[in-house]
Design an enzyme around this catalytic site. Structure first.
Site, PDB file in Angstrom:
ATOM      1  CG  LEU A  97      -2.187  -0.762   1.243  1.00 14.83           C
ATOM      2  CD1 LEU A  97      -2.836  -0.703   2.621  1.00 14.83           C
ATOM      3  CD2 LEU A  97      -3.139  -0.245   0.178  1.00 14.83           C
ATOM      4  CG  ASP A  98       0.157   4.770  -2.384  1.00 12.01           C
ATOM      5  OD1 ASP A  98      -0.229   5.496  -1.449  1.00 12.01           O
ATOM      6  OD2 ASP A  98      -0.509   4.615  -3.426  1.00 12.01           O
ATOM      7  NE  ARG A  99       5.612   9.105   3.906  1.00 11.77           N
ATOM      8  CZ  ARG A  99       6.480  10.108   3.964  1.00 11.77           C
ATOM      9  NH1 ARG A  99       7.066  10.537   2.862  1.00 11.77           N
ATOM     10  NH2 ARG A  99       6.772  10.666   5.117  1.00 11.77           N
TER      11      ARG A  99
END
Length: 245
Positions: free
Chosen positions: A114-116
């Protein structure tokens, strides 16, 4: 991996890097450094990079300390908040999802990403076999709640018609409008490939700004009411559902 028969059945030989990682000593990459530095021995002999061993029959030691048996498999679900990167460690010193696992003594690793700036369901485990079941290439369905702003009228229809992202083909997403007010809308988006930043790139193609992106389901796992920033163990039923994939 090498299989060999003994008087008591089939034994398994694994690369030392994998054995050290499975035992919670260090990551596989760090294990390579341990081996090249001569810190690992097998049956009293200094180990070589790429060497295989059987933890059931071989005496494997790190700095003279016997290697423990492979720990019990652990499966966790985390409700990841924004601002955390999905890695075990970060060279830039940013907060990682591992910082949220208070009370977890077993070394686990994130499955997928999951991206930041995204949040929601993230699976972590020390079961290397399970991590092979949920990579993007397996086309496991994932559902997201996405809040967008911009030209939101007919946004669901436009997003569902997208067939490629940055030149790569994708299966059509299943998109439903959950609510809309003014130039904002909340959408349910189900994707299958999980290409890098896929939903954000799809929204950009439709001139939509992503205000919030939350994963609420992956395969048979549902986020439910798990509080943001908290984790829990998977149930036996959830683990069985993953292993059926």
């Amino acid at each position: 991996m090498t299989r060999r028969k003994t008087g008591s059945g089939i034994r398994m030989k694994e690369r030392l890097q994998k054995l050290l990682s499975a035992a919670g000593v260090c990551s596989r990459r760090a294990a390579e450094g341990y081996i090249t530095a001569g810190r690992v021995t097998v049956n009293g002999e200094t180990a070589l990079l790429g060497q295989q061993a059987d933890p059931e029959t071989d005496d494997i030691r790190v700095d003279g300390v016997p290697l423990g048996r492979e720990p019990e498999a652990v499966y966790l679900m985390l409700n990841k908040p924004r601002g955390y990167v999905t890695t075990v460690s970060d060279e830039q010193g940013r907060k990682t999802v591992m910082d949220l696992l208070t009370g977890v003594s077993t070394r686990v690793y994130p499955v997928g990403r999951l991206d930041r700036d995204s949040e929601g369901l993230l699976l972590l485990t020390n079961d290397g076999a399970l991590t092979q079941l949920l990579p993007p290439s397996h086309e496991v369905s994932k559902e997201y709640r996405v809040t967008v702003s911009g030209p939101v009228e007919h946004a669901a229809e436009r997003l569902s018609r997208i067939r490629d992202v940055v030149g790569l083909p994708i299966r059509p997403a299943e998109v439903r409008e959950l609510s809309r007010k003014g130039n904002r809308a909340e959408l349910s988006v189900i994707i299958h490939e999980g290409r890098n930043r896929q939903i954000r790139r799809m929204c950009a193609q439709c001139e939509l700004e992503v205000l919030r992106l939350q994963r609420v389901r992956e395969h048979c796992l549902e986020l439910g009411t798990l509080p943001l920033g908290q984790w829990r163990y998977l149930t036996a039923e959830e683990i069985a559902g993953l292993e059926e994939e």
